[in-house]
Write a protein that holds these residues in place. Structure first.
Motif, mmCIF file in Angstrom:
data_model
loop_
_atom_site.group_PDB
_atom_site.id
_atom_site.type_symbol
_atom_site.label_atom_id
_atom_site.label_comp_id
_atom_site.label_asym_id
_atom_site.label_seq_id
_atom_site.Cartn_x
_atom_site.Cartn_y
_atom_site.Cartn_z
ATOM 1 N N UNK A 195 0.817 -1.211 0.000
ATOM 2 C CA UNK A 195 0.000 0.000 0.000
ATOM 3 C C UNK A 195 0.854 1.265 0.000
ATOM 4 N N UNK A 196 1.923 1.241 0.821
ATOM 5 C CA UNK A 196 2.703 2.457 1.064
ATOM 6 C C UNK A 196 3.780 2.688 0.007
ATOM 7 N N UNK A 197 4.534 1.639 -0.331
ATOM 8 C CA UNK A 197 5.697 1.786 -1.210
ATOM 9 C C UNK A 197 5.328 1.543 -2.672
ATOM 10 N N UNK A 198 6.109 2.122 -3.565
ATOM 11 C CA UNK A 198 5.786 2.075 -4.989
ATOM 12 C C UNK A 198 6.476 0.960 -5.751
ATOM 13 N N UNK A 199 7.701 0.593 -5.344
ATOM 14 C CA UNK A 199 8.489 -0.353 -6.139
ATOM 15 C C UNK A 199 8.087 -1.797 -5.843
ATOM 16 N N UNK A 256 14.717 8.275 14.375
ATOM 17 C CA UNK A 256 14.370 8.728 13.034
ATOM 18 C C UNK A 256 13.836 10.147 13.076
ATOM 19 N N UNK A 257 13.760 10.761 11.885
ATOM 20 C CA UNK A 257 13.293 12.147 11.790
ATOM 21 C C UNK A 257 11.779 12.229 11.612
ATOM 22 N N UNK A 258 11.144 11.115 11.267
ATOM 23 C CA UNK A 258 9.696 11.096 11.098
ATOM 24 C C UNK A 258 8.973 11.190 12.424
ATOM 25 N N UNK A 259 7.657 11.264 12.343
ATOM 26 C CA UNK A 259 6.882 11.383 13.567
ATOM 27 C C UNK A 259 5.764 10.349 13.607
ATOM 28 N N UNK A 260 5.498 9.833 14.811
ATOM 29 C CA UNK A 260 4.340 9.001 15.065
ATOM 30 C C UNK A 260 4.208 7.797 14.155
ATOM 31 N N UNK A 299 6.708 4.501 12.485
ATOM 32 C CA UNK A 299 6.457 3.084 12.748
ATOM 33 C C UNK A 299 6.224 2.333 11.447
ATOM 34 N N UNK A 300 5.431 2.913 10.540
ATOM 35 C CA UNK A 300 5.161 2.280 9.251
ATOM 36 C C UNK A 300 6.442 2.098 8.442
ATOM 37 N N UNK A 301 7.332 3.088 8.500
ATOM 38 C CA UNK A 301 8.609 2.962 7.790
ATOM 39 C C UNK A 301 9.399 1.785 8.330
ATOM 40 N N UNK A 302 9.454 1.661 9.641
ATOM 41 C CA UNK A 302 10.259 0.603 10.254
ATOM 42 C C UNK A 302 9.780 -0.786 9.874
ATOM 43 N N UNK A 303 8.480 -0.990 9.858
ATOM 44 C CA UNK A 303 7.979 -2.352 9.644
ATOM 45 C C UNK A 303 7.787 -2.701 8.173
ATOM 46 N N UNK A 304 7.964 -1.730 7.265
ATOM 47 C CA UNK A 304 7.726 -2.032 5.843
ATOM 48 C C UNK A 304 8.934 -1.840 4.937
ATOM 49 N N UNK A 305 9.908 -1.018 5.324
ATOM 50 C CA UNK A 305 10.943 -0.651 4.352
ATOM 51 C C UNK A 305 11.859 -1.817 3.980
ATOM 52 N N UNK A 306 11.904 -2.863 4.800
ATOM 53 C CA UNK A 306 12.724 -4.017 4.457
ATOM 54 C C UNK A 306 12.291 -4.684 3.164
ATOM 55 N N UNK A 307 10.989 -4.642 2.880
ATOM 56 C CA UNK A 307 10.483 -5.267 1.657
ATOM 57 C C UNK A 307 10.938 -4.512 0.408
ATOM 58 N N UNK A 308 11.243 -3.228 0.561
ATOM 59 C CA UNK A 308 11.791 -2.461 -0.563
ATOM 60 C C UNK A 308 13.154 -3.029 -0.942
ATOM 61 N N UNK A 309 13.986 -3.280 0.066
ATOM 62 C CA UNK A 309 15.287 -3.894 -0.188
ATOM 63 C C UNK A 309 15.157 -5.265 -0.801
ATOM 64 N N UNK A 353 23.566 -2.216 5.661
ATOM 65 C CA UNK A 353 23.531 -2.333 7.114
ATOM 66 C C UNK A 353 22.726 -1.246 7.819
ATOM 67 N N UNK A 354 22.593 -0.083 7.221
ATOM 68 C CA UNK A 354 21.894 1.004 7.914
ATOM 69 C C UNK A 354 20.383 0.949 7.731
ATOM 70 N N UNK A 355 19.903 0.166 6.744
ATOM 71 C CA UNK A 355 18.469 -0.079 6.597
ATOM 72 C C UNK A 355 18.249 -1.579 6.422
ATOM 73 N N UNK A 356 16.999 -2.004 6.420
ATOM 74 C CA UNK A 356 16.681 -3.425 6.347
ATOM 75 C C UNK A 356 16.394 -3.869 4.909
#
Length: 420
Positions: free
Chosen positions: A41-45, A254-258, A262-272, A324-327
């Protein structure tokens, strides 16, 4: 109306299982696909290949977990009749010993990187800055002007004993109503110092992994209403406090808020993962899957490091996705040694063993079974992140120590059964 509490047929100190439990697999697959759906839902790639891969992975995890249920020989009373574990006084000694080792491990780290109370207090309330500070010092050791710690030999021994934190917290939770007051006080002190250590490391996984390691006990407590545990409200309160602490870490790092953070943390690994699936396979001889162990071979034995050929590191070179700095999820780490094609078979085997261990431990109440289950829960719930169990040397040694302890406990039960 009578409430059913028992899931086992019991004969004295002996039991056999008569109900297969689906609770863990529902939670694990629910979590994985919840985070993956958010990614879609959130990421494009997103890619069709990535979607198909995740569907196959989920199917094999489910099939692996269900397989023991359909093996009648596993669940027949004649083959699952096993001695039931009971509390013994030596548990107090083990809890105290492991608590003291954990305290030593934490204090060794704190005194190696922080000068005094003012530094400790400043970084404890700013774990994001603590994380950057520790990362800088480890990258440039010459910048560390703190002459603390307990010496290299003791530091190595404490590192090898990193798994003691899981041992004391698991045994304390299991036998809280039966252990002595002094044992409770020492274990609570150890937890407090460990939380301080986690804040000064600046890594939320230090807290999250301890919580995940206790998760099997919480599930068992709610699922089977076992009277030896803490009451439910204390478990709920502890869960909320730990969750709040984890969210504090996330927002501070992180620089984001609220919710965005949290959404970035639990989803960005799938981008990698999506990026890695497009790269060709290059064998890394176990240096990626077992990074925590092989890094020491590279640093101290001069062994050639093949990790730069891994999916995560080539992903950084080709696609600009940091290794190493992201998932990147656990899959590229495993696939670097086994290929993406073999991932479903590996997860099928792990899920099968996990199912056997979970359902038998529910009956035997083997504390070391819960200990090993805690490690496997860390494995499952860190799938969107990385191969956490072998990502660092400390984690690797903790898993190996716990696996050995569990194997010894199984042999001990067999020996006791033969004597009786």
């Amino acid at each position: 109306m009578t409430k059913k509490y028992t899931n086992y047929n019991v004969n004295g100190d002996r039991y056999y299982i008569n109900r297969f439990d689906y609770t863990p697999i529902i939670m694990i697959l629910g979590y994985i696909y919840f985070t993956y759906t958010l990614h879609l839902i959130i990421n494009n790639n997103n890619s069709v290949f990535g979607f198909v891969f995740m569907c196959i992975v989920g199917a094999t995890i489910l099939l692996g977990y269900l397989l023991p249920k359909f093996k009648s020989s596993v669940w027949s009373p004649s083959t699952t009749l096993i001695t039931k574990w009971k509390y013994r006084r030596k548990v107090d000694f083990l809890i105290i010993l492991c608590s003291l080792v954990t305290i030593g491990y934490c204090l060794n780290f704190i005194t190696s990187y922080y000068k005094g109370i003012s530094d400790i207090l400043f970084y404890a309330i700013n774990p994001g800055k603590a994380y950057e500070y520790i990362k800088m010092i480890k990258k440039y050791p010459e910048l560390n002007n703190v002459n603390g710690g307990f010496g290299s030999v003791i530091s190595i021994l404490l590192t090898l004993s990193a798994g003691t934190k899981y041992i004391f917290i698991t045994l304390s939770l299991l036998y809280w109503k039966k252990i002595k007051t002094i044992t409770k006080l020492i274990s609570v002190l150890a937890i407090g110092i460990y939380i301080l250590y986690s804040l000064l490391v600046g890594s939320m996984i230090a807290i999250a992994s301890l919580f995940l390691a206790c998760f099997p006990i919480f599930i068992f407590h709610f699922r089977d209403n076992n009277s030896i545990f803490l009451n439910k409200w204390k478990v709920i309160t502890s869960t909320l406090l730990i969750s709040s602490l984890v969210f504090f870490f996330i927002n501070n790092r992180t620089t984001g808020e609220g919710i965005e953070t949290i959404l970035f943390y639990i989803t960005h690994g799938y981008v990698g993962l999506e990026y890695a699936l497009k790269l060709p396979f290059e064998f890394t001889y176990g240096f990626t899957t077992f990074k925590g162990i092989t890094s020491y071979f590279v640093d101290y034995l001069g062994v050639t490091n093949y990790i730069n050929n891994s999916y995560p590191f080539r992903n950084e070179t080709v696609n600009g996705w940091p290794a190493l700095s992201v998932w990147s999820t656990i899959f590229p780490w495993l696939a670097s040694d086994f290929s993406f094609a073999l991932i479903p078979f590996i997860l099928f085997f792990i899920s099968y063993k996990f199912s056997m261990l979970w359902n038998k431990t529910r009956g035997t109440k083997n504390p070391y079974g819960f200990l090993l289950l805690g490690q496997i829960f860390i494995f499952w719930f860190m799938i969107p992140a990385n191969n956490q169990l072998f990502h660092t040397f400390e984690n690797s040694m903790a898993f190996i120590l716990i696996l050995i302890i569990y194997k010894i406990s199984k042999y001990k039960i067999v020996w006791r059964d033969k004597r009786s």
